[in-house]
Each structure stands twice: as structure tokens, then as C-alpha cells.
Enzyme design. Structure first.
Site, mmCIF file in Angstrom:
data_model
loop_
_atom_site.group_PDB
_atom_site.id
_atom_site.type_symbol
_atom_site.label_atom_id
_atom_site.label_comp_id
_atom_site.label_asym_id
_atom_site.label_seq_id
_atom_site.Cartn_x
_atom_site.Cartn_y
_atom_site.Cartn_z
ATOM 1 N N THR A 1 20.608 81.887 57.109
ATOM 2 C CA THR A 1 20.924 83.150 57.785
ATOM 3 C C THR A 1 20.107 84.320 57.264
ATOM 4 O O THR A 1 19.518 84.280 56.189
ATOM 5 C CB THR A 1 22.421 83.492 57.619
ATOM 6 N N ASP A 2 20.135 85.389 58.055
ATOM 7 C CA ASP A 2 19.512 86.637 57.645
ATOM 8 C C ASP A 2 20.572 87.516 56.967
ATOM 9 O O ASP A 2 21.702 87.081 56.739
ATOM 10 C CB ASP A 2 18.863 87.351 58.837
ATOM 11 N N ALA A 3 20.233 88.747 56.663
ATOM 12 C CA ALA A 3 21.153 89.646 55.952
ATOM 13 C C ALA A 3 22.415 89.955 56.752
ATOM 14 O O ALA A 3 23.445 90.303 56.184
ATOM 15 C CB ALA A 3 20.434 90.949 55.591
ATOM 16 N N VAL B 1 23.560 85.969 60.458
ATOM 17 C CA VAL B 1 23.214 85.216 61.666
ATOM 18 C C VAL B 1 22.034 84.309 61.325
ATOM 19 O O VAL B 1 21.123 84.703 60.597
ATOM 20 C CB VAL B 1 22.843 86.180 62.819
#
Length: 135
Positions: A14-16, A19
Site C-alpha cells: 500500500t501507499d501512505a 490503498v
């Protein structure tokens, strides 16, 4: 015949914002591709120069329908598609498991068999051609 690969998405995917990062979806599809080849008895080394050919991805496209998150359990359906005697595509559908199951993304990669020594396209090797044809 389509092949199905399942796994749980990890925080590292995931990203920050939590997601799944778009490139990780493509990476997930590539994991499923490798597993599909292994299940069919196709050795990765044979596609990476061991027998004088390489089979790189020449094109990739993705359609992201819904966001995926860490902890989601997913199933990737892998379907090879014959294009020419020296190329093929792989269609992927990424589903989030649960009730109800949902289609989250569609990805397609196109692969071209080449001979680096000859600097030319090469016919798909027998085991890979059989995997593509078995669809």
C-alpha cells in the site's frame, strides 16, 4: 484454462493512504503469472535466456475499478491468449474475496518471444506454446 492465484495483501503493498499502490497490482498479477507457469511445468529459467530466448513484456495496461487495501484477500485469475506464433497476451482479473466477491481490476500484459543472439523474434517454445493454447 484459466489459473487462479490467491493471497492476502500486505501493508508493503500500500501507499501512505493505505490503498494498494497501482504498480503493486501489476506486480501481484506477475506473481500470479509465475505461479501459473510453474503449475503448467514451464520453467522460468527457460524464458530468461537459458535456452537462447527471452520473453519480455512488450505492453501492459490496467483498469482499476475499486481500491484494494492491506488485509484484503484477493484472487487473481490468469488467462493466456494467443496472438501470433511469437507472441501472446495474459489477461488478469483481480477479485477481492468476500461476500460478495468483487472485481477490483483488470490487467493485460503482452509478451514477445525473442532471440537476443539473432536480434529477432522467435517462435514460442513448446511448453509455453502449450500453456497458451491450453487456455
Amino acid at each position: 484454462m484459466p489459473f487462479a492465484y490467491q493471497r492476502t495483501l500486505h501493508l508493503a503493498d500500500t501507499d501512505a493512504a493505505g490503498v494498494v499502490y497501482f504498480v503493486r497490482t501489476i506486480s501481484l498479477c506477475h506473481e500470479a503469472y509465475e505461479e501459473a507457469l510453474a503449475a503448467a511445468g514451464v520453467r522460468l529459467a527457460d524464458l530468461l535466456g537459458a535456452n537462447g530466448i527471452v520473453v519480455p513484456i512488450a505492453k501492459c495496461e490496467a483498469q482499476y475499478l475499486r481500491p484494494l487495501h492491506a488485509g484484503d484477500k484477493v484472487r487473481v485469475v490468469v488467462t493466456p491468449v494467443a496472438l501470433t506464433e511469437d507472441s501472446f497476451a495474459v489477461d488478469y482479473e483481480v477479485h477481492r474475496l468476500g461476500s460478495p466477491e468483487k472485481l477490483m481490476a483488470r490487467v493485460r500484459t503482452e509478451h514477445v518471444c525473442t532471440s537476443p543472439a539473432k536480434r529477432a523474434r522467435a517462435v514460442l517454445p513448446g511448453d509455453l506454446a502449450a500453456w497458451v493454447a491450453a487456455r
